[in-house]
Scaffold this active site. Sequence first.
Site, PDB file in Angstrom:
ATOM      1  N   ASN A 182       0.854  -1.192   0.000  1.00 17.72           N
ATOM      2  CA  ASN A 182       0.000   0.000   0.000  1.00 17.72           C
ATOM      3  C   ASN A 182       0.890   1.241   0.000  1.00 17.72           C
ATOM      4  OD1 ASN A 182       0.508   0.857   2.837  1.00 17.72           O
ATOM      5  ND2 ASN A 182      -0.406  -1.135   3.258  1.00 17.72           N
ATOM      6  N   ASP A 193      -4.697  -6.011   4.977  1.00 21.05           N
ATOM      7  CA  ASP A 193      -5.781  -6.770   5.607  1.00 21.05           C
ATOM      8  C   ASP A 193      -5.779  -8.233   5.185  1.00 21.05           C
ATOM      9  OD1 ASP A 193      -6.935  -4.747   7.161  1.00 21.05           O
ATOM     10  OD2 ASP A 193      -7.836  -3.855   5.380  1.00 21.05           O
ATOM     11  N   LYS A 198       7.657 -18.294  -9.493  1.00 21.54           N
ATOM     12  CA  LYS A 198       7.096 -17.126 -10.167  1.00 21.54           C
ATOM     13  C   LYS A 198       5.936 -17.543 -11.082  1.00 21.54           C
ATOM     14  CE  LYS A 198       8.279 -13.440 -13.283  1.00 21.54           C
ATOM     15  NZ  LYS A 198       9.097 -13.119 -14.427  1.00 21.54           N
ATOM     16  N   PRO A 211      -4.018 -11.458  10.629  1.00 19.36           N
ATOM     17  CA  PRO A 211      -4.353 -11.180  12.028  1.00 19.36           C
ATOM     18  C   PRO A 211      -4.438  -9.671  12.232  1.00 19.36           C
ATOM     19  CG  PRO A 211      -2.052 -11.820  11.817  1.00 19.36           C
ATOM     20  CD  PRO A 211      -2.689 -12.040  10.483  1.00 19.36           C
ATOM     21  N   ASP A 212      -5.330  -9.214  13.086  1.00 21.30           N
ATOM     22  CA  ASP A 212      -5.394  -7.793  13.414  1.00 21.30           C
ATOM     23  C   ASP A 212      -4.460  -7.549  14.605  1.00 21.30           C
ATOM     24  OD1 ASP A 212      -6.118  -5.232  14.485  1.00 21.30           O
ATOM     25  OD2 ASP A 212      -7.845  -5.308  13.156  1.00 21.30           O
ATOM     26  N   ILE A 213      -3.349  -6.901  14.322  1.00 24.10           N
ATOM     27  CA  ILE A 213      -2.299  -6.742  15.336  1.00 24.10           C
ATOM     28  C   ILE A 213      -2.808  -5.850  16.470  1.00 24.10           C
ATOM     29  CG2 ILE A 213       0.087  -5.989  15.714  1.00 24.10           C
ATOM     30  CD1 ILE A 213       0.421  -6.420  12.607  1.00 24.10           C
ATOM     31  N   PHE A 259      -4.448   3.727  14.762  1.00 20.31           N
ATOM     32  CA  PHE A 259      -4.706   4.729  13.743  1.00 20.31           C
ATOM     33  C   PHE A 259      -5.911   4.279  12.930  1.00 20.31           C
ATOM     34  CE2 PHE A 259      -1.410   8.057  13.080  1.00 20.31           C
ATOM     35  CZ  PHE A 259      -0.727   7.840  14.262  1.00 20.31           C
ATOM     36  N   LYS A 294     -14.313   2.076  15.290  1.00 16.26           N
ATOM     37  CA  LYS A 294     -13.080   1.270  15.221  1.00 16.26           C
ATOM     38  C   LYS A 294     -12.432   1.155  16.596  1.00 16.26           C
ATOM     39  CE  LYS A 294     -11.071   1.366  11.094  1.00 16.26           C
ATOM     40  NZ  LYS A 294     -10.317   1.894   9.958  1.00 16.26           N
ATOM     41  N   LYS A 315     -11.864  -2.542  18.099  1.00 22.16           N
ATOM     42  CA  LYS A 315     -10.503  -3.081  18.248  1.00 22.16           C
ATOM     43  C   LYS A 315     -10.068  -3.130  19.701  1.00 22.16           C
ATOM     44  CE  LYS A 315      -9.086  -2.253  13.595  1.00 22.16           C
ATOM     45  NZ  LYS A 315      -7.972  -2.656  12.729  1.00 22.16           N
TER      46      LYS A 315
END
Length: 393
Positions: free
Chosen positions: A204, A272, A281, A299-301, A319, A333, A337
């Site tokens: 990203n 995500d 390749k 995993p959502d850290i 964030f 959020k 979270k």
Amino acid sequence: MNILLIVSGGIAAFKALELVRLLRKAGHGVTGVLTAGGAHFVTPLSLQALTETRVYSDLFSLTDESEMGHIQLSRAADLVVVAPASADILSSMATGRAHDLATTLLLATDKPVLAAPAMNVRMWLHPATVANVATLRSRGVSLVGPDEGVMACHEFGPGRLAEPPAIFAAIEAFFAPGRMAGKHVLVTSGPTHEPIDPVRYIANRSSGRQGTAIAAALLRLGARVTLVSGPTSQELPAGASIRRVETAAEMLAACQAALPADAAVFAAAVADWHVDAAAQKLKKQPGAAPPSLVLHQNPDILATISEPGPRRPRLVVGFAAETENVAANASAKRLRKGCDWIVANDVSPATGIMAGEANQVHLVTAEGEEDWPMLPKTEVAARLAARIAEALA
Ligand code: CTP
């Protein structure tokens, strides 16, 4: 200030000379102690020339005893620094062995001790060393590094001696403790890369600028900072313990390994999803449809570290990168979270925030929402670090 510098064995020992140069330039007095291992890599004469005082080593320990006893030598200093600290000396320190001049000084000292480990990556990751380091940390020994990179033995991973400027910064922090002295803060930063095959990945647009600036601002307040960074071209702040990772899974593992922490700031733009990565390749097949990517949720850290438990940092800051309904999404959020604060920003392309120099954030806490003005990312970092210091005070 007076520093007792113990140089133990290892290929990185020569860097101790650069450290002495930096310390002397800043006006510190340095007394050198060479272990037998250290003396294979650094000569007493070179250490003596740079410290401008006599160097102690086992060879002369009997005569040293008549001039200046072990106890006195270990107490005349304001800080004892072990750089490089080999696996062997860390083991001796953890078990309280006193089998040579250096380990005797370390056992006899009543001063703070800062160690800069350097060893082969396997040795650093060995459960014996992991346990020794945990023991030393629990007794208040501070560590700087090790850094990650290619080692003299051609292996890659954590184990390299922290660079002399980073060790120097850690030493300076001892003598000018800021308001966050003694506090440990974990910071994540940058994007993650999720491999598709050996040459391609999903990424990203995060530059890592905001997270790096937060780590630097916390360091300036005297905190001990572990910076877990995804791939970035940012120069990472000297003085932080740096863990470079690529994937979300690696980032989570590095965060868990860095605990306990007093606070944690999750500024990374974590992917995500990860892909079922191909071992080889991927090739275009004439006439065939393009390959489809099978995605799995990462995993959502932030959510994982926010889970209640004895290892949860006292303050967890997430964030929220949003492109619409910024405040409402950020509040939701925060609850979803389980973190304490959310720093929300609008990352719509028109704002230029994502890879830019400035940021306009909203701080969402249990008490409500504050809108901060558009500020340089360094200024957002300084304000946030000050708020964290306040919350932990
Ligand atoms: N985060 C994380 N691990 C993930 C995803 C996100 O730790 N796997 C953290 C980020 O570092 C950030 C916060 O969660 O502090 C929110 O990230 P964001 O991308 O805005 O949220 P998402 O969880 O991706 O939610 P959504 O896609 O619904 O906006």
